[in-house]
Structure formats: C-alpha cells, structure tokens
Scaffold this motif. Structure first.
Motif: not given
Length: 84
Positions: A3, A6, A40, A44, A48
């Motif tokens: 978490d 994220e 990120d 990533r 997301l």
C-alpha cells in the motif's frame, strides 16, 4: 504491491504532473533515488493507472526535449557568475 508503495507512486505522479517536475527534482523532494522515481512512474504506475502514466510520460518527454536548453542556461549562469 504494498500500500505505501502505491501511495508513493500516485503521489509522485501527481507531483510531476502538477509542477512539471523532472525526475531529479522529484527524487530530491521525496528523498528517494532517481532510479526509484523512474521505476515508480514508468513501470509501477502503468499497472495502477495507465491514463495517469501517459500524462506523466508526456511531462517527462517534454523535460527530456528541453534538457539541453536547461544545461546551456546553467553553463551560461556559471560563467557569468565566475567572470562577473
């Protein structure tokens, strides 16, 4: 993905879009490495939020296109300071 990772990814993405920040300046602000910021907002973030990822990519592409100008200005400033 955990978490907190994220949350960091989304926060970095929003920061880069709102301020048109470079990877280097985002890394400095959040006290993480440039490699982490890059991973990120490219890898990533794609998982997301692909739409947000595209917005960040546009900002980073623009920064990349302008970096030679920023480098020239920095050099100019350096020599003006040295000789001025």
């Amino acid at each position: 993905m955990k978490d907190y990772i994220e949350e960091r990814v989304l926060e970095l993405a929003r920061y880069i879009i709102e301020t048109k920040a470079t990877v280097r300046s985002a890394a400095k602000k959040y006290r993480i490495s440039k490699s982490t910021v890059h991973k990120d907002v490219t890898e990533r973030l794609q998982e997301l939020n692909p739409g947000l990822c595209q917005d960040v990519k546009n900002v980073l592409d623009n920064n990349k296109a302008e970096r030679h100008i920023r480098g020239g200005l920095a050099t100019q400033k350096k020599y003006k300071k040295r000789n001025g």
